[in-house]
Design a protein around this motif. Sequence first.
Motif, PDB file in Angstrom:
ATOM      1  N   GLU A   8      -6.172  60.164  42.281  1.00  0.00           N
ATOM      2  CA  GLU A   8      -5.359  61.208  42.910  1.00  0.00           C
ATOM      3  C   GLU A   8      -3.886  61.060  42.518  1.00  0.00           C
ATOM      4  O   GLU A   8      -3.199  62.044  42.264  1.00  0.00           O
ATOM      5  N   LYS A   9      -3.423  59.842  42.451  1.00  0.00           N
ATOM      6  CA  LYS A   9      -2.031  59.580  42.075  1.00  0.00           C
ATOM      7  C   LYS A   9      -1.737  60.161  40.687  1.00  0.00           C
ATOM      8  O   LYS A   9      -0.690  60.774  40.461  1.00  0.00           O
ATOM      9  N   CYS A  10      -2.680  60.004  39.747  1.00  0.00           N
ATOM     10  CA  CYS A  10      -2.497  60.523  38.380  1.00  0.00           C
ATOM     11  C   CYS A  10      -2.549  62.046  38.360  1.00  0.00           C
ATOM     12  O   CYS A  10      -1.808  62.687  37.616  1.00  0.00           O
ATOM     13  N   LYS A  12      -1.603  64.059  40.748  1.00  0.00           N
ATOM     14  CA  LYS A  12      -0.327  64.541  41.281  1.00  0.00           C
ATOM     15  C   LYS A  12       0.797  64.311  40.273  1.00  0.00           C
ATOM     16  O   LYS A  12       1.659  65.170  40.087  1.00  0.00           O
ATOM     17  N   CYS A  13       0.778  63.182  39.620  1.00  0.00           N
ATOM     18  CA  CYS A  13       1.796  62.838  38.637  1.00  0.00           C
ATOM     19  C   CYS A  13       1.764  63.814  37.455  1.00  0.00           C
ATOM     20  O   CYS A  13       2.803  64.162  36.888  1.00  0.00           O
ATOM     21  N   HIS A  25       7.570  56.633  38.538  1.00  0.00           N
ATOM     22  CA  HIS A  25       6.586  55.557  38.344  1.00  0.00           C
ATOM     23  C   HIS A  25       7.016  54.544  37.296  1.00  0.00           C
ATOM     24  O   HIS A  25       6.198  53.787  36.778  1.00  0.00           O
ATOM     25  N   ASP A  30       7.379  51.887  41.022  1.00  0.00           N
ATOM     26  CA  ASP A  30       6.107  51.172  41.191  1.00  0.00           C
ATOM     27  C   ASP A  30       5.527  50.628  39.875  1.00  0.00           C
ATOM     28  O   ASP A  30       4.455  50.054  39.878  1.00  0.00           O
ATOM     29  N   CYS A  32       4.069  51.902  37.405  1.00  0.00           N
ATOM     30  CA  CYS A  32       2.754  52.428  37.064  1.00  0.00           C
ATOM     31  C   CYS A  32       2.759  53.100  35.691  1.00  0.00           C
ATOM     32  O   CYS A  32       1.742  53.180  35.025  1.00  0.00           O
TER      33      CYS A  32
END
Length: 164
Positions: A8-10, A12-13, A25, A30, A32
Amino acid sequence: MSKRALPEKCRKCAMLSAQQAQTLHGAEEDNCWNPAVCYSRRSYARNRDRINQTRSRKRKEGELEQISVEFEPLSQLVFAVLVVYRKAGVDTPVHAIAAEIWQGQEKVAIIPSVHCAGMVPSQVHQYVGKMLSVLEECYGVKKFASQTRFDPELCASRPCPLHR
């Protein structure tokens, strides 16, 4: 969630610009962001519906039975295609022109490309008319069946002003 699902993070990114994603990121946040994978992963996340639809269509086409239709007049049909090398746009200059001569589904001859640098539009039209007169004399072709436009970067004629 399958093991190949995009986090999900990817997802949204991927909706952020690359600069925003790197800021959010990057090393100061973070940590990432990984340029080795993030660019392609973000592109896939933005375009995955279209990519998956194309894959699905190709898979289905591969499963379909292909039926060959023999049609004698088709194999005897001779036609020509005008090939124009020019950038997309209304008033872009013609870089080069060529022609392909087809019989049925096979290309049987070509008129090699000629660069049009220095020609005014009326001269380009005159050259196309000359091509048609040669095609009529040799193949009985009175007009082009279609026109194909290619980007000038694909011009194969050498020497070429674009490819030094």
